[in-house]
Design a protein around this motif. Structure first.
Motif, PDB file in Angstrom:
ATOM      1  N   LEU A 146      54.474  83.789 -28.479  1.00  0.00           N
ATOM      2  CA  LEU A 146      53.716  82.835 -27.681  1.00  0.00           C
ATOM      3  C   LEU A 146      54.053  82.847 -26.200  1.00  0.00           C
ATOM      4  N   GLU A 147      55.285  83.264 -25.825  1.00  0.00           N
ATOM      5  CA  GLU A 147      55.728  83.076 -24.447  1.00  0.00           C
ATOM      6  C   GLU A 147      54.832  83.800 -23.442  1.00  0.00           C
ATOM      7  N   ARG A 148      54.398  85.019 -23.798  1.00  0.00           N
ATOM      8  CA  ARG A 148      53.528  85.747 -22.864  1.00  0.00           C
ATOM      9  C   ARG A 148      52.179  85.048 -22.726  1.00  0.00           C
ATOM     10  N   HIS A 179      49.905  72.160 -24.047  1.00  0.00           N
ATOM     11  CA  HIS A 179      49.837  71.692 -25.426  1.00  0.00           C
ATOM     12  C   HIS A 179      49.405  72.843 -26.328  1.00  0.00           C
ATOM     13  N   ILE A 180      49.969  72.867 -27.532  1.00  0.00           N
ATOM     14  CA  ILE A 180      49.571  73.848 -28.551  1.00  0.00           C
ATOM     15  C   ILE A 180      49.078  73.083 -29.766  1.00  0.00           C
ATOM     16  N   ASN A 181      47.944  73.488 -30.320  1.00  0.00           N
ATOM     17  CA  ASN A 181      47.450  72.813 -31.515  1.00  0.00           C
ATOM     18  C   ASN A 181      46.616  73.767 -32.355  1.00  0.00           C
ATOM     19  N   ASN A 205      72.745  72.663 -26.943  1.00  0.00           N
ATOM     20  CA  ASN A 205      72.196  74.014 -26.863  1.00  0.00           C
ATOM     21  C   ASN A 205      71.782  74.498 -28.255  1.00  0.00           C
ATOM     22  N   SER A 206      70.470  74.498 -28.519  1.00  0.00           N
ATOM     23  CA  SER A 206      69.883  75.006 -29.773  1.00  0.00           C
ATOM     24  C   SER A 206      70.553  74.404 -31.007  1.00  0.00           C
ATOM     25  N   PRO A 207      70.541  73.066 -31.163  1.00  0.00           N
ATOM     26  CA  PRO A 207      71.151  72.482 -32.366  1.00  0.00           C
ATOM     27  C   PRO A 207      70.318  72.769 -33.605  1.00  0.00           C
ATOM     28  N   ILE A 208      70.974  72.795 -34.767  1.00  0.00           N
ATOM     29  CA  ILE A 208      70.302  73.036 -36.044  1.00  0.00           C
ATOM     30  C   ILE A 208      70.826  72.030 -37.055  1.00  0.00           C
ATOM     31  N   ALA A 266      65.219  73.452 -36.762  1.00  0.00           N
ATOM     32  CA  ALA A 266      65.564  73.620 -35.346  1.00  0.00           C
ATOM     33  C   ALA A 266      64.404  73.119 -34.505  1.00  0.00           C
ATOM     34  N   PHE A 267      64.727  72.536 -33.334  1.00  0.00           N
ATOM     35  CA  PHE A 267      63.700  72.074 -32.407  1.00  0.00           C
ATOM     36  C   PHE A 267      63.475  73.128 -31.340  1.00  0.00           C
ATOM     37  N   LEU A 268      62.184  73.411 -31.049  1.00  0.00           N
ATOM     38  CA  LEU A 268      61.813  74.407 -30.051  1.00  0.00           C
ATOM     39  C   LEU A 268      61.235  73.676 -28.839  1.00  0.00           C
ATOM     40  N   PRO A 269      62.086  73.325 -27.863  1.00  0.00           N
ATOM     41  CA  PRO A 269      61.611  72.515 -26.734  1.00  0.00           C
ATOM     42  C   PRO A 269      60.535  73.210 -25.902  1.00  0.00           C
ATOM     43  N   ALA A 270      60.502  74.539 -25.942  1.00  0.00           N
ATOM     44  CA  ALA A 270      59.510  75.257 -25.123  1.00  0.00           C
ATOM     45  C   ALA A 270      58.084  74.923 -25.528  1.00  0.00           C
TER      46      ALA A 270
END
Length: 575
Positions: A57-59, A154-156, A268-271, A288-292
């Motif tokens: 998704l980043e690109r 936003h992503i949906n 930092n990247s908690p799980i 895991a939470f993906l803040p991006a």
């Protein structure tokens, strides 16, 4: 009762006790190993699945943000009724569409509620306007909801009834310089392909899914559970993650993990991980939470499939055989062949948990524990190689994105972003060193006619030729790039008025002369501006653009240079 009978009875009793003790020890030991190892595997799998999604998704997100910041699209969104602005903006949208992975774009304007779209098949190239958004229509509520919330990104997962498609949509708000919302642009990815490549990988014993910030299911191998159009649904009507579990304690546990991660966003990247039951089978859930992107990644591991407890059953035979010899032999065998390797293995697992791949020495007795250690070492090596490979790919992708964000794909010159940076740095250098700075802005005369009569491929070839001729007409240390469409910009530093005038004429003459050999004669209108020490970036660009505008109005195929002195603008024109 004979001694033999007593002895046999005692031996039998000892065997029963030993067998019972061995079984209990086995149960505890195997459960402990599976649980601790399973948590490590869950953490690794969660990070791997998260990286795969973000890498996909980043690109697309970066390109969508760049599209929302396009000046051509901003001008159109501010004045949708301007046909010229609309034509330029749609051309810009098409340029972005070819770079998106899904080969699609959409644009929704707030001023007139018009919705534009083109897909991977390029079906709507001539008629991108698809329909008018209606604030009273439920299917269009997403647009007005995102504007009301002011979410820039936003992503949906949402079906578009008008277009007849269901996609993973990336939505980015268009804002003007005063942060007023003018509309929305973005792209869509085919949901089926995305699920097949990211979620449903047919890994036995591993289930991957993604939910949004409120726990609504966004990506899951069973589409019936996906919560389409989550943003417009009220709470209580969404397909949330707890639907996958039957027991109330499991539902509370998984929702509790989401809440815990929301409170740990500073880390930092908690799980979070824990055991749950799905369809009567015990699973280890890693979250895991993906803040991006504001989503949670959830991995469900069926440990009985991944690490079957039957794999460790031969341990019982080791216990019993050792006890039948002597307690001393039993102790030595257990100590040397089981306990010590397991403790070393635990140390190795702990190092792996800490992110270290330099395992301590792990003894490998010739038994199941030894093979388990060997499998663990191979798994660690494979994980290390995969991690390094993933890191290399992330670095490579980052470099590619950095280059893509600053280089025009068609001509190989700097794009608008690269030019902004070059102009800004040249202005600072000019002020610091006290040297002059010149800016040349040019565009191709009647370029639309070339596209209309000879086709866009011929137009692209003209753009590439002009870029090549520009490179031969300027100095090696000057900056040049494609501003957009058929417009090019050249930054001359250091420069004086004489050099600016000389290079402007050289560019115009070179393009006119060289193009005659290609079969498609081309001329350009050139606007030049000699910058003043107190000029801002906007002032430089505006004055150069003004000079180009005058050159075009005076008949094209000519040079117009203006020089700012004090508070006045002195102009000079040469054909």
């Amino acid at each position: 009762m004979s001694l033999k009978t007593r002895f046999l009875g005692i031996v039998t009793l000892l065997i029963v006790i030993a067998a019972t003790a061995s079984w209990l020890a086995y149960q505890h030991l195997s459960s402990s190993i599976v649980e601790r190892w399973g948590k490590q595997v869950a953490e690794i799998q969660v990070r791997y699945d998260s990286a795969r999604l973000l890498q996909s998704l980043e690109r697309e997100i970066g390109l969508a943000r760049q599209m929302a910041q396009s000046s051509a699209i901003l001008r159109w969104a501010e004045n949708p009724e301007n046909d010229q602005a609309k034509k330029i903006a749609l051309k810009q949208l098409e340029s972005f569409r070819t770079n998106f992975r899904g080969k699609s774009y959409f644009a929704a304007l707030r001023n007139n509620h018009h919705y534009y779209f083109n897909n991977a098949k390029n079906e709507y190239a001539d008629t991108p306007f698809r329909y008018v958004l209606d604030p009273n229509k439920p299917d269009d509520a997403w647009f007005y909801q995102l504007i009301d919330e002011g979410r820039d990104f936003h992503i949906n997962i949402n079906p578009d009834q008008e277009l007849g498609v269901t996609m993973l949509w990336i939505d980015v708000l268009i804002r003007d310089e005063n942060s007023n919302i003018l509309g929305m642009v973005g792209t869509g990815l085919n949901l089926d392909n995305f699920l097949a490549n990211i979620v449903d990988l047919n890994q036995e014993g591993i289930t991957t899914l993604f939910v949004d910030y409120n726990g609504a299911i966004q990506l899951y191998r069973d589409r019936n559970y996906i919560d389409f159009a989550s943003i417009v649904k009220p709470e209580g009507q969404k397909n949330t993650i707890d639907l996958l579990f039957e027991a109330s304690q499991d539902k509370q546990k998984i929702l509790g993990m989401l809440q815990m991660l929301k409170k740990r966003t500073h880390e930092n990247s908690p799980i979070e991980s824990g055991f749950v039951t799905i369809n009567g089978k015990k699973h280890l859930a890693g979250v895991a939470f993906l803040p991006a992107i504001g989503w949670f990644e959830i991995t469900l591991l069926d440990l009985n499939t991944l690490i079957p407890t039957s794999f460790l059953w031969p341990l019982i035979a080791v216990f019993l055989a050792s006890l039948l010899v002597t307690l001393l032999v039993f102790h030595q065998i257990i100590q040397s062949r089981i306990l010590k390797p397991v403790m070393n293995l635990e140390q190795g697992v702990q190092r792996l948990q800490d992110g270290r791949f330099d395992l301590p020495y792990l003894s490998k007795p010739d038994n199941e524990i030894g093979r388990l250690v060997d499998h663990f070492e191979k798994m660690t090596t494979a994980l290390r190689d995969t991690t390094h490979d993933l890191e290399s790919k992330v670095i490579q992708r980052t470099e590619e994105l950095h280059k893509l964000a600053r280089i025009d794909a068609l001509t190989g010159l700097k794009n608008r972003r690269g030019l902004d940076e070059a102009i800004g740095s040249s202005i600072h250098k000019s002020r610091r060193e006290g040297t002059g700075l010149g800016l040349i802005w040019l565009d191709i005369d009647h370029f639309k006619t070339i596209n209309d009569t000879e086709g866009h491929q011929a137009g692209d070839e003209v753009l590439r030729n002009v870029a090549r001729w520009l490179e031969t007409s300027v100095r090696p240390y000057d900056h040049l790039g494609r501003w957009g469409g058929d417009e090019f910009v050249v930054v001359l530093s250091p420069c004086d008025e004489e050099i600016l005038e000389h290079i402007c004429h050289r560019i115009r003459a070179c393009i006119e002369q060289e193009s005659t050999y290609t079969g498609t004669p081309v001329t350009v209108s050139v606007g030049g501006y000699f910058c003043q020490s107190n000029d801002s970036l906007d002032t430089v660009l505006r004055n150069a653009d003004s000079a180009l505008y005058i050159a075009k109005n005076e008949g094209r195929n000519r040079v117009y240079i203006q020089t700012g002195i004090g508070e006045e603008i002195q102009t000079s024109r040469q054909i």
